[in-house]
Design a protein around this motif. Structure first.
Motif, PDB file in Angstrom:
ATOM      1  N   ALA A  42       0.850  -1.189   0.000  1.00 59.38           N
ATOM      2  CA  ALA A  42       0.000   0.000   0.000  1.00 59.38           C
ATOM      3  C   ALA A  42       0.885   1.238   0.000  1.00 59.38           C
ATOM      4  O   ALA A  42       2.047   1.175   0.428  1.00 59.38           O
ATOM      5  CB  ALA A  42      -0.867   0.000   1.254  1.00 59.38           C
ATOM      6  N   THR A  47      -1.755   1.919   5.238  1.00 58.64           N
ATOM      7  CA  THR A  47      -2.233   0.841   6.122  1.00 58.64           C
ATOM      8  C   THR A  47      -2.487   1.399   7.521  1.00 58.64           C
ATOM      9  O   THR A  47      -3.507   1.080   8.145  1.00 58.64           O
ATOM     10  CB  THR A  47      -1.211  -0.322   6.144  1.00 58.64           C
ATOM     11  OG1 THR A  47      -0.934  -0.695   4.797  1.00 58.64           O
ATOM     12  CG2 THR A  47      -1.739  -1.525   6.898  1.00 58.64           C
ATOM     13  N   GLU A  74      -3.528  -2.064  -0.768  1.00 60.98           N
ATOM     14  CA  GLU A  74      -2.750  -2.657  -1.861  1.00 60.98           C
ATOM     15  C   GLU A  74      -3.549  -2.636  -3.167  1.00 60.98           C
ATOM     16  O   GLU A  74      -2.988  -2.503  -4.250  1.00 60.98           O
ATOM     17  CB  GLU A  74      -2.361  -4.102  -1.487  1.00 60.98           C
ATOM     18  CG  GLU A  74      -1.058  -4.237  -0.699  1.00 60.98           C
ATOM     19  CD  GLU A  74      -1.071  -3.696   0.716  1.00 60.98           C
ATOM     20  OE1 GLU A  74      -2.172  -3.415   1.224  1.00 60.98           O
ATOM     21  OE2 GLU A  74      -0.004  -3.547   1.335  1.00 60.98           O
ATOM     22  N   PHE A 136       0.550  -8.689   0.511  1.00 58.03           N
ATOM     23  CA  PHE A 136      -0.042  -8.613   1.850  1.00 58.03           C
ATOM     24  C   PHE A 136      -1.406  -9.290   1.955  1.00 58.03           C
ATOM     25  O   PHE A 136      -1.948  -9.399   3.025  1.00 58.03           O
ATOM     26  CB  PHE A 136      -0.114  -7.127   2.218  1.00 58.03           C
ATOM     27  CG  PHE A 136      -0.718  -6.730   3.535  1.00 58.03           C
ATOM     28  CD1 PHE A 136      -0.244  -7.245   4.740  1.00 58.03           C
ATOM     29  CD2 PHE A 136      -1.739  -5.791   3.586  1.00 58.03           C
ATOM     30  CE1 PHE A 136      -0.786  -6.820   5.949  1.00 58.03           C
ATOM     31  CE2 PHE A 136      -2.286  -5.360   4.790  1.00 58.03           C
ATOM     32  CZ  PHE A 136      -1.804  -5.885   5.973  1.00 58.03           C
ATOM     33  N   ARG A 150       1.778  -7.287   9.324  1.00 60.03           N
ATOM     34  CA  ARG A 150       2.514  -6.096   8.880  1.00 60.03           C
ATOM     35  C   ARG A 150       3.789  -6.505   8.133  1.00 60.03           C
ATOM     36  O   ARG A 150       4.480  -7.426   8.539  1.00 60.03           O
ATOM     37  CB  ARG A 150       2.864  -5.187  10.061  1.00 60.03           C
ATOM     38  CG  ARG A 150       1.689  -4.614  10.828  1.00 60.03           C
ATOM     39  CD  ARG A 150       0.641  -3.927   9.948  1.00 60.03           C
ATOM     40  NE  ARG A 150       1.094  -2.849   9.114  1.00 60.03           N
ATOM     41  CZ  ARG A 150       1.082  -1.551   9.432  1.00 60.03           C
ATOM     42  NH1 ARG A 150       0.606  -1.182  10.592  1.00 60.03           N
ATOM     43  NH2 ARG A 150       1.492  -0.629   8.583  1.00 60.03           N
ATOM     44  N   GLY A 151       4.023  -5.809   7.047  1.00 64.00           N
ATOM     45  CA  GLY A 151       5.199  -6.127   6.223  1.00 64.00           C
ATOM     46  C   GLY A 151       4.996  -7.344   5.339  1.00 64.00           C
ATOM     47  O   GLY A 151       5.937  -7.857   4.723  1.00 64.00           O
ATOM     48  N   GLY A 152       3.744  -7.807   5.243  1.00 62.82           N
ATOM     49  CA  GLY A 152       3.456  -9.081   4.579  1.00 62.82           C
ATOM     50  C   GLY A 152       3.684  -9.118   3.074  1.00 62.82           C
ATOM     51  O   GLY A 152       3.736 -10.208   2.484  1.00 62.82           O
ATOM     52  N   SER A 153       3.848  -7.961   2.443  1.00 59.32           N
ATOM     53  CA  SER A 153       4.076  -7.979   0.990  1.00 59.32           C
ATOM     54  C   SER A 153       5.403  -8.658   0.650  1.00 59.32           C
ATOM     55  O   SER A 153       5.554  -9.227  -0.431  1.00 59.32           O
ATOM     56  CB  SER A 153       4.101  -6.559   0.427  1.00 59.32           C
ATOM     57  OG  SER A 153       2.904  -5.917   0.731  1.00 59.32           O
ATOM     58  N   ASP A 154       6.367  -8.587   1.570  1.00 56.01           N
ATOM     59  CA  ASP A 154       7.639  -9.294   1.340  1.00 56.01           C
ATOM     60  C   ASP A 154       7.351 -10.786   1.170  1.00 56.01           C
ATOM     61  O   ASP A 154       7.907 -11.451   0.290  1.00 56.01           O
ATOM     62  CB  ASP A 154       8.585  -9.130   2.547  1.00 56.01           C
ATOM     63  CG  ASP A 154       8.957  -7.683   2.813  1.00 56.01           C
ATOM     64  OD1 ASP A 154       8.987  -6.900   1.854  1.00 56.01           O
ATOM     65  OD2 ASP A 154       9.216  -7.342   3.989  1.00 56.01           O
TER      66      ASP A 154
HETATM   67  N1  ASP Z   1       0.825  -2.546   3.679  1.00 56.54           N
HETATM   68  C1  ASP Z   1       1.193  -3.523   4.646  1.00 56.54           C
HETATM   69  C2  ASP Z   1       1.890  -2.872   5.834  1.00 56.54           C
HETATM   70  O1  ASP Z   1       2.028  -1.650   5.870  1.00 56.54           O
HETATM   71  C3  ASP Z   1       2.018  -4.617   4.062  1.00 56.54           C
HETATM   72  C4  ASP Z   1       3.374  -4.212   3.535  1.00 56.54           C
HETATM   73  O2  ASP Z   1       3.654  -3.026   3.347  1.00 56.54           O
HETATM   74  O3  ASP Z   1       4.192  -5.099   3.305  1.00 56.54           O
HETATM   75  O4  ASP Z   1       2.272  -3.542   6.756  1.00 56.54           O
END
Ligand code: ASP
Ligand code: ADP
Ligand code: MG
Length: 411
Positions: A42, A47, A74, A136, A150-154
């Motif tokens: 996103a 988020t 996203e 994500f 959180r951070g799930g796009s990785d």
């Molecule tokens: N948008 C989500 C977050 O801020 C997922 C990501 O950025 O990986 O945690």
């Protein structure tokens, strides 16, 4: 068909100017003859904005609806970016998690990827040169939207790379690689050229948010090389790969921190079989992750039990413990949210002694009190007062000579 997976984080897609930079990178890869799966986060801050919005509407937002809401972040980025690509004649389309589909379990808010339909992706890739996939998010077996934490796009990116056997998974972000510690906190931090999956796993699980921990687990399991690099500059970043001999030369390779920790102490619980289970089973059933645990020596059949949980889970944990209080004999339940965990990490610790002594005396020299210590084969973590986090990081970084060129051989 040569396929690259490239993931761009929130700051990389923050606005039109940034997205144009991303488009340039994708066009270069197309020129090199690759098809590209672009996984997007996103837009920066979105988020968090959505989470705040939900909290205004509800004291305890429904987890399923929360994921429907968060997934829109996203969805916005992939549609906008696909438009940019199409405007310059690229055969591209956006794909949301459920359209891939990225199949997950039902743990809303921290779902795990179970399966990705690689045949369908390959089929779609026959028709398009770029697939812009929403990171994500996925869907469970009842077609409900889920998010990966959180951070799930990785993790979305690495899982896609594993599913289609991509040559590499590039993670583009706002720093040009993995550093010995967070370069935004410690200006002396140095970029690491190559890091082992296990070290990166510890760094990520100890708070280095540059990669989500599950993305590294996936990469290790399916042997996907990750290349962490900058959206805003060229040049090589950090390779996250299998461990090799050269990596053991350094005693410590990084320092991580995690401010999302709260300490809970149960004072005077019965010191008898089954008490720990009575404390931790209901916490685990509530899907709360307990991190550090210490039990004091017994005094007259009673002991103190201290452990940490994420700050956001303190209220739920206290409610659970209050229900068990009489049964476990706790005289009091204390909590403290002003704590943080600092960790030194290195596969070289397996072969070097004295790492703990160096870490503890470095903290002592700054008068920083250690509340809890936990160790594994390749890490030492200390829980300290949150206000000393930055100082502790710089001190430990210096104590292990991380600001100087490492003795490790690059190969
Ligand atoms: N948008 C989500 C977050 O801020 C997922 C990501 O950025 O990986 O945690
Ligand atoms: P993105 O939005 O691209 O996913 P993140 O904010 O999740 O980016 O991760 C990048 C951030 O991770 C950096 O800006 C940096 O502050 C932080 N970080 C923490 N530890 C490290 C480290 N050891 N090396 C590099 N960056 C780190
Ligand atoms: Mg991230």
């Amino acid at each position: 068909m040569r396929v690259l997976v490239q993931k761009y984080g929130g700051t990389s897609v923050a606005n039109l100017e940034c997205m144009n930079k991303v488009r340039e990178k994708v066009l270069i890869s197309l020129d090199k003859g690759y098809k590209v799966i672009v996984v997007l986060s996103a837009m920066s801050g979105e988020t968090n904005r959505l989470i705040d919005l939900a909290r205004q509407w509800s004291h305890r937002p429904d987890p399923c609806e929360m994921d429907v809401l968060l997934a829109t972040g996203e969805q916005t980025s992939v549609s906008l970016f696909a438009m940019l690509l199409k405007d310059c004649g690229v055969k591209a389309r956006s794909l949301l998690g459920f359209q891939v589909p990225i199949q997950t379990d039902k743990s809303f808010g921290k779902a795990r990827i179970l399966d990705i339909d690689n045949e369908r992706i390959e089929e779609i890739l026959e028709k398009y040169d770029v697939l812009v996939v929403a990171g994500f998010q996925g869907c469970d077996c009842s077609q409900r939207i889920t998010t990966l934490g959180r951070g799930g796009s990785d993790t979305s990116a690495v899982a896609l790379a594993a599913a289609i056997n991509a040559e590499t998974c590039e993670i583009y972000t706002d720093v040009d690689g993995v550093y010995t510690t967070d370069p935004n906190i410690c200006p002396q931090a140095r970029k690491i050229k190559k890091i082992a999956y296990d070290e990166m796993l510890e760094m990520a699980s100890m708070g280095a948010k540059v990669l989500q921990i599950r993305s590294v687990e996936f990469a290790k399991k399916y042997n996907v090389p990750i290349h962490v690099r900058s959206t805003f500059s060229d040049g090589p970043g950090t390779l996250v790969v299998q461990e090799d001999k050269s990596m053991e030369a350094a005693m410590v390779s990084g320092v991580a921190y995690d401010k999302d920790q709260a300490r809970i102490t149960l004072v005077g619980v019965y010191d008898e079989p089954g008490v720990a289970a009575k404390i931790f089973e209901p916490i685990s059933r509530a899907n709360i992750v307990v991190d550090m645990i210490v039990q004091n020596p017994s005094r007259e059949g009673k002991t103190d039990m201290t452990f940490t949980v994420p700050k956001g889970n303190v209220e739920d944990t206290l409610n659970i413990l209050k229900k068990a209080q009489a049964d476990i004999g706790a005289q009091a339940i204390l909590h403290d949210v002003d704590v943080a965990k600092v960790t030194v990490i290195g596969v070289g610790m397996r072969n070097h002694s004295g790492v703990a002594a160096i870490a503890f005396s470095a903290l002592k020299n700054e008068n920083i009190n250690i509340m809890i210590i936990s160790t594994s084969e390749i890490k030492i973590s200390c829980l300290i007062e949150e206000k000393y986090t930055e100082l502790a990081i710089r001190t430990l970084h210096e104590a292990f000579g991380l600001d100087q060129e490492a003795p490790r051989k690059e190969c």
